[in-house]
Structures are given as structure tokens and as C-alpha cells.
Scaffold this motif. Structure first.
Motif, PDB file in Angstrom:
ATOM      1  N   GLU A  26       0.827  -1.209   0.000  1.00 56.90           N
ATOM      2  CA  GLU A  26       0.000   0.000   0.000  1.00 56.90           C
ATOM      3  C   GLU A  26       0.865   1.263   0.000  1.00 56.90           C
ATOM      4  N   GLU A  29       2.049   1.713  -3.422  1.00 57.95           N
ATOM      5  CA  GLU A  29       0.966   2.211  -4.275  1.00 57.95           C
ATOM      6  C   GLU A  29       0.754   3.716  -4.094  1.00 57.95           C
ATOM      7  N   LEU A 304       1.799   1.051 -11.395  1.00 62.07           N
ATOM      8  CA  LEU A 304       0.711   1.319 -10.452  1.00 62.07           C
ATOM      9  C   LEU A 304      -0.432   0.341 -10.654  1.00 62.07           C
ATOM     10  N   THR A 307       0.710  -2.925  -9.136  1.00 63.61           N
ATOM     11  CA  THR A 307       0.724  -2.813  -7.676  1.00 63.61           C
ATOM     12  C   THR A 307      -0.680  -2.760  -7.117  1.00 63.61           C
ATOM     13  N   ALA A 308      -1.569  -2.034  -7.773  1.00 59.55           N
ATOM     14  CA  ALA A 308      -2.962  -1.957  -7.306  1.00 59.55           C
ATOM     15  C   ALA A 308      -3.613  -3.326  -7.340  1.00 59.55           C
TER      16      ALA A 308
END
Length: 364
Positions: A26, A29, A304, A307-308
Motif C-alpha cells: 500500500e 501504491e 501502479l 501494484t494496485a
């Protein structure tokens, strides 16, 4: 079937590891989101700098083109203005010469009449003040101009002068005003009558003859004015020999039109060709930086996205594997470590009991 102590500790350790890894993911992110936002702002700023640089350069170049042609046009207009002034001067000179030529006979006749009138005054021994046109306007008025002089004289000496004297008095009263007007009439009226009576009776023949001569002069003056007005209104300029000036003016007007046409062509070339070349030259270094930033932004967004997805997957894994047993309240590394400590110290034999012990400690 109840879990053993070792199983509980292993469960809590795996949960702690999963929660810690989720926290790290997180954080990554959020950092990527900040990097993305910062890069978007930098990209917009770079695009704006490119647009501003293009607009400023094109505006400057266009102004330089306009200034160059305007400078040349101003030079032509100055020469054209001087040429027109020379033509007007030559025309006015021609008009004056024409007036002098066409009124020469009348002017010569007037000079002869003036000489004759001076001779009449001299033979009649008429005083100098009686030889003026003002005298004839006051005592022998006949023409409109002389009537006007008489009216001005009357207004000045029998209206303006007494009123001015009255205003200079330290105290203004109607009686003083009446007295001033009476005194003015007595003084200037008497003087006017005395001068008229003495001159008219003594120099009557000479004044009458001079009056007749003066009428002839006035008549000639009127003819001269008519001739002068007719010549000035005459639209035919061929007699003034202005061709060389007209040729020069026509040449300069043609030159001015050519400069104006070149200016239009130059601006059209700039708008259709030159500005696009300049724009491409100016944008070239910016485009390279912008492409690099766009590529970097695309990579960050791709990272991103990955990662999300990873964060989402870890959240779901924690929710499916640990949230049901521990609850969202204890899905934190520190609390999970506390629960493991409680079980190791044999203060609880299960995770549920460890949670109860933790809550009791928190309440104390």
C-alpha cells in the motif's frame, strides 16, 4: 478441532507477515500515485512552456515583420506628404499669381484713386484724422462694413465704457449708473457732435469728393473679392503646371501600394509557411523531453496498475484467510505480535482467548 499452541503462533505469524506485506504494498501504491501526480503536473508545465515559447516567438517574429514594412511605409508616406505639400504650395502660388494678374488693373486703379484722394485731402487742408476710413464710418457711413464700424463704436463708447466705469466704483447703485451714462453721453456725445459739425462744414467739398473716391475704391475691392473667390473655387488646376508634382505623387502612391502588397504577401508567407517551420524548430527539444516524460508516466501507470492489483489480491487474501478469525480490529502487525506474546506466555490457549486477554489489558 482446537488448534495447538504452535498452530496458533504459526497462524498469527503468517497473518502478521501478510499484513506487513500488504502495508508495504500500500505504501508503494501511494508513492506511485504521488509520483504519477507529480509527473502529470511536470508534463503539463512542460507542455505549457512549449506553447508559451512558440507563441512568444511567433508573436515577436510577426511584430518584427510588421515593424519592418511599417518603417518602410512610413518613409514612403513622409515623402508622399512632402510631395503633396509641395504641390499644394505650388498650387497656392499659382492661385496668388493668377489673382494678382486678373486683379492687377483694379489694384492699379485703386492706387490711382488713393493718390487722387490724398491729393484732395492735401488741397483741402483736411486734418489727418479726417482722412481715415474710421472717420467716414462715423460721419459718412454708406457701406455695410462702415455701418458695422459705427455700431461697434456706439456699443463701445456708449454701453461698454460706462458699464465698466460703473463696475470700478466702490459702491454700485442705480443712481450712480444713470449718472455715469449721462456723463458718458454728454462727454463723448458732445465730442462726436462737435467734431462732426466742425469738419463737415469746414471741409465739406473735400470730404464729399473723398467719399465718392472711397466708394469707387470699395466697389473695386468688392470686385477684387469676387474675382479672388471665383479663382479659389475654380476646380481646373491645369493652368497651374502641376503635372510634375502629380507624377511624383502618383509614383509615391504606387510605391506605397507596392509596400502594402509586399507586407500582405510577407505576412501571408509567415502565416502559411514560416510560422510552421519556426514552431517545429521550437517544439523539437520540448518534444523529446515530453516524450520521455510521457514514457515515464506510462511506465509508472503500468507499475501502479500491477501494484494496485497486487494490493487488491493481498487484501482479499487477508480478508479470506485471517479477517474472519481475527476481525479487522486485529489486522495490524503490532496487535498480532501482542496476541502471539500472550499465547507464548501461556496466558491463553487459543487466539480467541488471547483476544479477550488483550481487550482486558486495554481496558485496565
Amino acid at each position: 478441532m482446537a488448534q495447538t499452541k504452535e498452530q496458533c503462533l504459526e497462524f498469527l505469524e503468517k497473518a502478521r507477515e501478510a499484513v506487513s506485506e500488504l502495508s508495504v504494498a500500500e505504501d508503494g501504491e501511494r508513492q506511485m500515485e504521488r509520483d504519477e501526480q507529480q509527473l502529470v503536473q511536470s508534463l503539463e508545465a512542460e507542455r505549457k512552456r512549449m506553447t508559451d515559447a512558440v507563441q512568444a516567438t511567433l508573436k515577436k517574429r510577426r511584430q518584427e515583420i510588421v515593424a519592418s514594412y511599417d518603417s518602410e511605409m512610413n518613409k514612403v508616406q513622409d515623402r508622399l506628404k512632402k510631395a503633396r505639400a509641395k504641390r499644394e504650395k505650388a498650387k497656392n502660388q499659382g492661385i496668388r499669381e493668377r489673382i494678382a494678374e486678373e486683379t492687377q488693373e483694379l489694384c492699379t486703379y485703386n492706387k490711382e484713386l488713393q493718390d487722387r484722394m490724398r491729393d484732395v485731402f492735401r488741397r483741402g487742408h483736411v486734418p489727418m484724422f479726417c482722412r481715415t476710413r474710421l472717420y467716414f464710418s462715423l460721419y459718412h457711413p454708406r457701406w455695410a462694413k462702415e455701418m458695422l464700424r459705427l455700431l461697434v463704436f456706439v456699443a463701445l463708447f456708449f454701453a461698454a465704457l460706462p458699464w465698466g466705469v460703473y463696475l470700478l466704483l466702490p459702491e454700485q447703485k442705480p443712481l450712480y449708473l444713470a449718472a455715469v451714462y449721462v456723463a458718458d453721453i454728454l462727454i463723448f456725445g458732445s465730442l462726436y457732435v462737435v467734431i462732426g459739425n466742425r469738419t463737415k462744414t469746414r471741409y465739406l467739398d473735400a470730404l464729399q469728393e473723398a467719399r465718392q473716391i472711397l466708394d469707387l475704391i470699395y466697389g473695386n475691392d468688392r470686385k477684387i473679392k469676387v474675382i479672388t473667390a471665383t479663382i479659389r473655387k475654380d476646380k481646373n488646376e491645369a493652368i497651374y503646371d502641376l503635372e510634375k508634382y502629380d507624377d511624383d505623387i502618383a509614383r509615391l502612391e504606387q510605391e506605397a501600394n507596392e509596400v502594402a502588397e509586399k507586407k500582405r504577401d510577407g505576412l501571408n508567407t509567415f502565416e502559411t509557411v514560416t510560422q510552421h517551420i519556426l514552431q517545429d524548430e521550437i517544439e523539437s527539444p520540448y518534444r523529446e523531453r515530453i516524450r520521455g516524460m510521457e514514457q515515464e508516466l506510462a511506465e509508472i501507470r503500468q507499475q501502479l496498475k500491477v501494484t494496485a492489483a497486487e494490493v487488491k489480491e493481498r487484501r482479499l487474501a487477508i480478508a479470506n484467510g485471517y479477517a474472519g478469525h481475527l476481525g479487522r480490529e486485529f489486522l495490524e502487525p503490532f496487535k498480532l505480535q501482542e496476541l502471539a506474546g500472550i499465547i507464548r506466555e501461556d496466558q491463553a490457549s487459543s487466539i480467541t482467548e488471547a483476544i479477550e486477554v488483550y481487550r482486558k489489558r486495554s481496558e485496565e
